[in-house]
Design an enzyme around this catalytic site. Sequence first.
Site, PDB file in Angstrom:
ATOM      1  N   THR A 126       0.806  -1.218   0.000  1.00 51.66           N
ATOM      2  CA  THR A 126       0.000   0.000   0.000  1.00 51.66           C
ATOM      3  C   THR A 126       0.841   1.272   0.000  1.00 51.66           C
ATOM      4  O   THR A 126       1.940   1.298   0.559  1.00 51.66           O
ATOM      5  CB  THR A 126      -0.913   0.029   1.249  1.00 51.66           C
ATOM      6  OG1 THR A 126      -1.356   1.382   1.471  1.00 51.66           O
ATOM      7  CG2 THR A 126      -0.171  -0.402   2.502  1.00 51.66           C
ATOM      8  N   GLU A 128       0.288   3.632   1.829  1.00 52.18           N
ATOM      9  CA  GLU A 128       0.442   4.072   3.221  1.00 52.18           C
ATOM     10  C   GLU A 128       1.872   3.848   3.709  1.00 52.18           C
ATOM     11  O   GLU A 128       2.309   4.480   4.673  1.00 52.18           O
ATOM     12  CB  GLU A 128      -0.522   3.306   4.130  1.00 52.18           C
ATOM     13  CG  GLU A 128      -1.893   3.920   4.263  1.00 52.18           C
ATOM     14  CD  GLU A 128      -1.893   5.244   5.020  1.00 52.18           C
ATOM     15  OE1 GLU A 128      -1.373   5.301   6.142  1.00 52.18           O
ATOM     16  OE2 GLU A 128      -2.404   6.227   4.469  1.00 52.18           O
ATOM     17  N   TYR A 150      -0.946   0.625  10.955  1.00 54.55           N
ATOM     18  CA  TYR A 150      -1.307  -0.089   9.728  1.00 54.55           C
ATOM     19  C   TYR A 150      -0.162  -0.036   8.713  1.00 54.55           C
ATOM     20  O   TYR A 150       0.231  -1.049   8.131  1.00 54.55           O
ATOM     21  CB  TYR A 150      -2.576   0.531   9.143  1.00 54.55           C
ATOM     22  CG  TYR A 150      -2.893   0.088   7.727  1.00 54.55           C
ATOM     23  CD1 TYR A 150      -3.508  -1.135   7.475  1.00 54.55           C
ATOM     24  CD2 TYR A 150      -2.570   0.904   6.647  1.00 54.55           C
ATOM     25  CE1 TYR A 150      -3.782  -1.536   6.189  1.00 54.55           C
ATOM     26  CE2 TYR A 150      -2.846   0.516   5.349  1.00 54.55           C
ATOM     27  CZ  TYR A 150      -3.462  -0.698   5.123  1.00 54.55           C
ATOM     28  OH  TYR A 150      -3.716  -1.095   3.833  1.00 54.55           O
ATOM     29  N   LYS A 154       1.999  -3.145   7.253  1.00 59.69           N
ATOM     30  CA  LYS A 154       2.067  -3.425   5.806  1.00 59.69           C
ATOM     31  C   LYS A 154       3.518  -3.442   5.319  1.00 59.69           C
ATOM     32  O   LYS A 154       3.863  -4.186   4.403  1.00 59.69           O
ATOM     33  CB  LYS A 154       1.265  -2.371   5.035  1.00 59.69           C
ATOM     34  CG  LYS A 154      -0.232  -2.655   4.977  1.00 59.69           C
ATOM     35  CD  LYS A 154      -0.547  -3.803   4.008  1.00 59.69           C
ATOM     36  CE  LYS A 154      -2.045  -3.986   3.819  1.00 59.69           C
ATOM     37  NZ  LYS A 154      -2.383  -5.150   2.973  1.00 59.69           N
TER      38      LYS A 154
HETATM   39  O1  G4F Z   1     -10.444   6.845   2.994  1.00 57.84           O
HETATM   40  P1  G4F Z   1      -9.412   6.822   4.054  1.00 57.84           P
HETATM   41  O2  G4F Z   1      -9.802   6.283   5.372  1.00 57.84           O
HETATM   42  O3  G4F Z   1      -8.185   6.039   3.414  1.00 57.84           O
HETATM   43  P2  G4F Z   1      -6.633   5.972   3.780  1.00 57.84           P
HETATM   44  O4  G4F Z   1      -6.386   6.259   5.212  1.00 57.84           O
HETATM   45  O5  G4F Z   1      -5.887   6.825   2.795  1.00 57.84           O
HETATM   46  O6  G4F Z   1      -6.303   4.444   3.541  1.00 57.84           O
HETATM   47  C1  G4F Z   1      -6.822   3.734   2.417  1.00 57.84           C
HETATM   48  O7  G4F Z   1      -5.882   3.753   1.369  1.00 57.84           O
HETATM   49  C2  G4F Z   1      -4.638   3.085   1.641  1.00 57.84           C
HETATM   50  C3  G4F Z   1      -3.796   3.228   0.390  1.00 57.84           C
HETATM   51  O8  G4F Z   1      -3.087   4.427   0.458  1.00 57.84           O
HETATM   52  C4  G4F Z   1      -4.920   1.649   2.015  1.00 57.84           C
HETATM   53  F1  G4F Z   1      -3.746   1.029   2.290  1.00 57.84           F
HETATM   54  C5  G4F Z   1      -5.820   1.586   3.219  1.00 57.84           C
HETATM   55  O9  G4F Z   1      -6.116   0.244   3.549  1.00 57.84           O
HETATM   56  C6  G4F Z   1      -7.104   2.301   2.866  1.00 57.84           C
HETATM   57  O10 G4F Z   1      -7.734   1.600   1.819  1.00 57.84           O
HETATM   58  O11 G4F Z   1      -8.830   8.295   4.285  1.00 57.84           O
HETATM   59  C7  G4F Z   1      -8.345   9.087   3.227  1.00 57.84           C
HETATM   60  C8  G4F Z   1      -8.037  10.474   3.740  1.00 57.84           C
HETATM   61  C9  G4F Z   1      -7.192  10.502   5.013  1.00 57.84           C
HETATM   62  O12 G4F Z   1      -6.228  11.526   4.897  1.00 57.84           O
HETATM   63  C10 G4F Z   1      -8.169  10.869   6.112  1.00 57.84           C
HETATM   64  O13 G4F Z   1      -7.614  11.549   7.210  1.00 57.84           O
HETATM   65  O14 G4F Z   1      -9.265  11.118   4.079  1.00 57.84           O
HETATM   66  C11 G4F Z   1      -9.104  11.764   5.314  1.00 57.84           C
HETATM   67  N1  G4F Z   1     -10.418  11.924   5.941  1.00 57.84           N
HETATM   68  C12 G4F Z   1     -11.013  13.113   6.222  1.00 57.84           C
HETATM   69  N2  G4F Z   1     -12.181  12.914   6.831  1.00 57.84           N
HETATM   70  C13 G4F Z   1     -11.222  10.949   6.365  1.00 57.84           C
HETATM   71  C14 G4F Z   1     -12.341  11.564   6.925  1.00 57.84           C
HETATM   72  N3  G4F Z   1     -11.112   9.588   6.298  1.00 57.84           N
HETATM   73  C15 G4F Z   1     -12.124   8.850   6.808  1.00 57.84           C
HETATM   74  N4  G4F Z   1     -12.046   7.518   6.725  1.00 57.84           N
HETATM   75  N5  G4F Z   1     -13.227   9.425   7.396  1.00 57.84           N
HETATM   76  C16 G4F Z   1     -13.370  10.778   7.474  1.00 57.84           C
HETATM   77  O15 G4F Z   1     -14.354  11.282   8.022  1.00 57.84           O
END
Ligand code: G4F
Length: 323
Positions: A126, A128, A150, A154
């Site tokens: 990933t 990440e 995480y 990974k």
């Molecule tokens: O959608 P996210 O939770 O994905 P994140 O953390 O980037 O991780 C995903 O992608 C990775 C690949 O780079 C995978 F390895 C991992 O398993 C997963 O699939 O968050 C994306 C972004 C972050 O910066 C987070 O802080 O969105 C921001 N965000 C802002 N508000 C939020 C929110 N994320 C989530 N989940 N919920 C919110 O309310």
Amino acid sequence: MAKSALITGVSGQDGAYLARLLIDKGYRVSGLLARRSSDTLWRLRELGILDAVACIDGDLSDISSIRRALDASGAEEVYNLAAQSFVATSWQQPLLTAQITGVGALNVLEAIRLTDSGARFYQASTSEMFGLIQRERQDEVTPFHPRSPYGVAKLFAHWSTVNYRESFGMHASSGILFNHESPLRGIEFVTRKVSDGAARIKLGKQKELRLGNIDAKRDWGFAGDYVEAMWLMLQQDKPDDYVIATGTTTTVRDMCRIAFEHVGLRYEEHVVVDPKFFRPAEVEVLLGNPSKAKAKLGWQPKTGLNELMRMMVDADLRRVGRE
Ligand code: G4F
């Protein structure tokens, strides 16, 4: 004779799309299934492939169950997609994340080695792992600096894959996938939270949508495109590692704009920033360089973020409408 594949994490977003791709290619597909939640199979049902996947009970933390699954499936290709994959949860459950996401991958590698089956192995690595980015555009030689339990787990799985390739000559490849989304994405991830929120607000079922850091930037692609790259990696003569990304990065804010505009709304009137959703350490920006995958695998993304978000919002409008 039909080829045989085993997918760990078959009930997840990527597992379901990959299973469909392999079934379409004539594979016999088995899935290792950790039965932790009540309905783990809705994605396979939604893609209409539930009956075509042989589900085998097992868990990445139990190497004996992986060995049994390898025997039962006769897998020639093993795709390790299972993980505790929600970054935010990894601060609440760091040890579970290390055991499943990190050591779990090593269990699969070790099970393949011990059974001497010669199966080819794909590891779901990933972006990440890049975390606190060391280069503006990240590729296969960019140094890693994970920012969450995480990402650390990974990274262990990634290096274990490289190590088994170098130590034992295993055909073990690692796909360093940037964020990839779809209507089958879990509701805890931000794109799906936004597509579902936009649909609910449009249909009058919700007034606001509370998010965390909307200035974070991600390189978002369509999961249906990305599983093709996984398969291509295992068809190569030599195992290797590949970055899979679109090469474009967008803020969470602009992703919201796309989703809300699709239903004729302004995100500014509905999105509320709530510090509750901020993370102890944030990955501020990710931007992948998929040149190697294009040159060596002939892979490139087909779906842009606008099309992807519209697809997700439309699917959620249908779902919410049926409730
Ligand atoms: O959608 P996210 O939770 O994905 P994140 O953390 O980037 O991780 C995903 O992608 C990775 C690949 O780079 C995978 F390895 C991992 O398993 C997963 O699939 O968050 C994306 C972004 C972050 O910066 C987070 O802080 O969105 C921001 N965000 C802002 N508000 C939020 C929110 N994320 C989530 N989940 N919920 C919110 O309310």
